[in-house]
Design an enzyme around this catalytic site. Structure first.
Site, PDB file in Angstrom:
ATOM      1  N   CYS A 339       0.791  -1.236   0.000  1.00 40.26           N
ATOM      2  CA  CYS A 339       0.000   0.000   0.000  1.00 40.26           C
ATOM      3  C   CYS A 339       0.825   1.290   0.000  1.00 40.26           C
ATOM      4  CB  CYS A 339      -1.033  -0.015   1.123  1.00 40.26           C
ATOM      5  SG  CYS A 339      -0.550  -0.832   2.626  1.00 40.26           S
ATOM      6  N   ARG A 368       7.139 -11.002   5.422  1.00 39.92           N
ATOM      7  CA  ARG A 368       6.771 -10.740   6.806  1.00 39.92           C
ATOM      8  C   ARG A 368       7.435 -11.785   7.700  1.00 39.92           C
ATOM      9  NH1 ARG A 368       0.255  -9.611   5.867  1.00 39.92           N
ATOM     10  NH2 ARG A 368       0.553  -7.934   4.321  1.00 39.92           N
ATOM     11  N   GLN A 386       0.845 -10.900  -3.234  1.00 44.35           N
ATOM     12  CA  GLN A 386      -0.549 -10.496  -3.086  1.00 44.35           C
ATOM     13  C   GLN A 386      -1.103  -9.980  -4.408  1.00 44.35           C
ATOM     14  OE1 GLN A 386       0.045  -7.640   0.195  1.00 44.35           O
ATOM     15  NE2 GLN A 386      -1.296  -8.925   1.412  1.00 44.35           N
ATOM     16  N   ASP A 388      -2.782  -7.451  -5.055  1.00 44.31           N
ATOM     17  CA  ASP A 388      -3.139  -6.265  -4.292  1.00 44.31           C
ATOM     18  C   ASP A 388      -3.688  -5.178  -5.211  1.00 44.31           C
ATOM     19  OD1 ASP A 388      -3.324  -5.279  -1.770  1.00 44.31           O
ATOM     20  OD2 ASP A 388      -1.177  -5.138  -1.420  1.00 44.31           O
ATOM     21  N   HIS A 390      -5.477  -0.963  -4.857  1.00 49.58           N
ATOM     22  CA  HIS A 390      -5.941   0.154  -4.045  1.00 49.58           C
ATOM     23  C   HIS A 390      -6.742   1.095  -4.926  1.00 49.58           C
ATOM     24  CE1 HIS A 390      -2.531  -1.487  -1.772  1.00 49.58           C
ATOM     25  NE2 HIS A 390      -3.283  -1.175  -0.726  1.00 49.58           N
ATOM     26  N   LYS A 469     -14.084  -3.158   7.420  1.00 47.62           N
ATOM     27  CA  LYS A 469     -13.703  -4.046   6.325  1.00 47.62           C
ATOM     28  C   LYS A 469     -14.756  -5.119   6.098  1.00 47.62           C
ATOM     29  CE  LYS A 469     -11.032  -7.150   9.344  1.00 47.62           C
ATOM     30  NZ  LYS A 469      -9.784  -7.929   9.499  1.00 47.62           N
ATOM     31  N   HIS A 515      -8.478  -0.650   0.228  1.00 47.89           N
ATOM     32  CA  HIS A 515      -7.586  -1.787  -0.029  1.00 47.89           C
ATOM     33  C   HIS A 515      -8.463  -2.943  -0.490  1.00 47.89           C
ATOM     34  CE1 HIS A 515      -4.182  -0.256   2.590  1.00 47.89           C
ATOM     35  NE2 HIS A 515      -5.198   0.410   3.108  1.00 47.89           N
TER      36      HIS A 515
END
Length: 637
Positions: A339, A368, A386, A388, A390, A469, A515
């Site tokens: 992000c 991570r 991911q 991912d 946004h 979320k 997200h």
């Protein structure tokens, strides 16, 4: 006195009545079925007193709370059996968990699964004896005396608040520190089974003592336990770690590090196929692909807030940005999420309301630092990619954007045959953002679900500190639930990075930020797919779609030509041209779960056909080659 029942009605009872009396006053059947109670939203034993105005519900085997109660009580019975069998046992904690229970213990001897039969036999004797779970309220001094030889319990006692009510439960020779409640007696236990052993650090701290964790499960009925054990056996057969190795999907090498999967050619092909399929769809839906670095200066993470709140889960390092004589070390970190990069890309240009919504997506690999004890194949790795994205939008565009994301979720999950459900997590106790922002965002998520006719549960107070979320939970072929897709509103990043856009009124406002990830971790989603399909991935996703099996060496040239023709149609083909019996070739292709096997011999070459076998249906007979070509064209991206 009067108490209030779940339907809102009042019930008159004599002063001093207990939960058991409430059940008896309603009916003999309920009195017999009663296991515990819920008084003013707090679970209690049947013996607990009720008072004027209390709200009271009865827990039975049919209640949601009944199974957890059973499993917690079974953990105590297992502990009592350990004391009877092995004498000096030190106990940690023994909670009910999803699908069962465990107890962390320390013994003078090593346990193995071979000991389970003796432990279960002693548990059965305790159940048959129908011993009462005796609750007792004790002082702190009494508790310390009772557990003087139990160092782990003494540590827990020391951490209790000064005004805590300390309770113990006793069955037979075993007394435990526990807030309860429990079943009335051991005779109420149902069917149980000890399932496995594991090592567990005390309090989850790798610096503390290693204990033995004994896992088990329990159900009220034997047939429920039998079904659960069958599912466990099936899950073991489907374990993606086993199948991933057997099918040549991925491997783990200790030299590379814990939790860092390495994809073999077949696995890489599956991953790329998933990405190409989703990438094409995202472009059609108005997304723009971006690529961001794997490492950033630590200042990025200080601005985002991760440096202060997430540092222990990140990988940091220093780089000499000066000279050998004049070193100037600069701190960098490998990204744990994508992000901040997308936020910086947004900020790199000026935007007006006409540019919004702006949808960035990336297949971004992140890292991570997960504890080694929780790393689990592809399902929980330290390095993963991911899908991912946004979305930067105006306040009024949030609902439409979430609806569009839910459309994408439905497309992907239905493609894989997943049933799914939604859960909306709301504002936690500690959060940022105004009341108006939270109310608008939460209502937007609810409205989007309503427009999509998607039922949802509310998970009160479990949203992120930066916004509410939606979590999407899918159910696999053997009934297990997995949390996959997520949509999150973020009030934090736009504020921290001072994002703006020019409004129609020529003023500056903060954009709203969403997200979203559909696969989530592509690695984790692949692990779920492998287990869902038991390794037999659908034709369009299978790393090898057709195995060509020549009958004899003289057919190898024709097999190579056929493979070339099928590849031209978009197929992923392997030719088994080894000098092996046909039954061996078929068995190898079957073990690799290849969707189609085609046998090529003199007759097939002469007739322009192939003899087709499907991995589940077996022999499908002779097909014209064009029929197989068309099948592959239909499956091609």
């Amino acid at each position: 006195m009067n108490i209030v029942l779940p339907d809102g009605s009042n019930k008159g009872l004599a002063d001093g009545s207990t939960v058991a009396d409430v059940a008896a006053s309603i009916g003999a059947g309920l009195a017999k079925a009663a296991l515990a109670g819920i008084v003013n939203d707090q679970p209690v034993d049947l013996s607990a007193p009720v008072a004027e105005g209390d709200s009271v519900a009865i827990v039975t085997a049919k209640s949601d709370e009944g199974l957890e109660l059973l499993r917690h009580s079974t953990a105590h019975v297992m502990a009592a059996a350990l004391v009877d069998l092995y004498g000096d046992v030190q106990f940690g904690v023994g909670p009910a968990i999803e699908d069962g229970f465990y107890y962390d213990v320390k013994l003078d001897r090593a346990l193995s699964p071979d000991d389970f039969a003796a432990i279960e036999a002693r548990m059965a004797e305790i159940v048959k004896a129908d011993e009462a779970f005796e609750r007792r309220v004790v002082t702190r001094a009494e508790a310390e005396e009772i557990f003087a030889s139990q160092p782990f319990k003494l540590e827990l006692i020391a951490e209790l608040p000064e005004d805590a009510v300390i309770t113990t439960y006793t069955i037979g020779k075993f007394t435990d520190l526990c807030r309860g409640p429990h079943l009335p007696s051991t005779g109420k236990l149902g069917a149980f089974k000890l399932t496995k052993l594991a090592g567990a650090y005390w309090r989850g701290d790798a610096e503390r003592e290693m204990l033995t964790r004994i896992y088990g499960t329990a159900f009220f009925k034997q047939k429920e336990l039998d079904e659960h054990l069958r599912n466990l056996e099936e899950a073991e057969k489907r374990d993606h770690r086993k199948l991933g190795r057997e099918l040549g999907i991925y491997t783990m090498d200790p030299l590379a590090g814990v939790g860092l999967p390495m994809y073999l050619p077949k696995g890489a092909r599956v991953i790329r196929t998933m990405q190409e399929w989703l990438r094409r769809d995202l472009y059609e839906r108005g997304y723009e692909e971006v690529i961001t670095p794997h490492v950033y200066n630590a200042d990025v993470w200080k601005t985002s807030g991760h440096y202060g709140f997430y540092k222990e889960n990140m990988y940091f390092f220093n780089i000499n940005e000066g000279t050998d004589e004049d070193p100037r070390l600069t701190e960098y970190a490998v990204k744990p999420m994508n992000c901040p990069g997308h936020v910086m890309l947004y900020k790199s240009e000026l935007h007006s309301y006409r540019d919004l919504p702006l949808r960035y997506f990336e297949f971004g690999t992140v890292y991570r630092h997960e504890m080694s004890g929780v790393v689990h194949g592809l399902l929980r790795a330290r390095g993963f990619t991911q899908d991912d994205a946004h979305v930067f939008c105006t306040r009024d565009q949030v609902v439409d954007e979430v609806v569009a994301i839910l459309d994408l979720v439905d497309h992907i999950m239905s493609t894989f045959g997943f049933q799914y459900e939604a859960e909306i997590s709301t504002r936690p106790e500690k959060s940022i953002g105004t009341d108006d922002m939270w109310e608008h965002a939460t209502n937007a998520l609810k409205e989007a679900c309503a427009r999509h006719e998607l039922a949802y549960d509310i998970n009160e107070g479990d949203g992120a500190f930066y916004g509410p979320k939606i979590d999407i939970k899918v159910k696999d072929a053997i009934g297990r639930t997995w949390q996959c897709s997520t949509v999150q509103v973020d009030f934090n990043m736009p504020e921290r990075f001072e994002l703006t856009y020019r409004t129609e009124d020529n003023t500056e406002e903060r954009p709203w930020m969403l997200h979203r990830a559909i696969f989530g971790s592509i690695e984790r989603f692949l692990g779920i797919l492998i287990e869902h399909y038991a390794g037999a991935l659908p034709l369009w996703l299978a790393p090898v779609q057709v195995a060509v099996l020549p009958l004899a060496d003289r057919h190898n040239e024709a097999a190579a030509e056929l493979a070339k023709q099928l590849k031209a149609a978009g197929g992923r083909i392997e030719v088994y041209d080894q000098n092996e019996p046909m039954r061996v070739k078929i068995a190898k292709a079957q073990s690799q779960k290849i969707p189609y096997m085609v046998v090529l011999g003199d007759k097939e070459i002469e007739n322009g056909t192939v003899s087709v076998r499907e991995r589940h249906e077996g022999d499908l007979g002779a097909w014209p080659v064009e029929q197989l070509v068309e099948k592959l064209r239909e499956a091609a991206l």
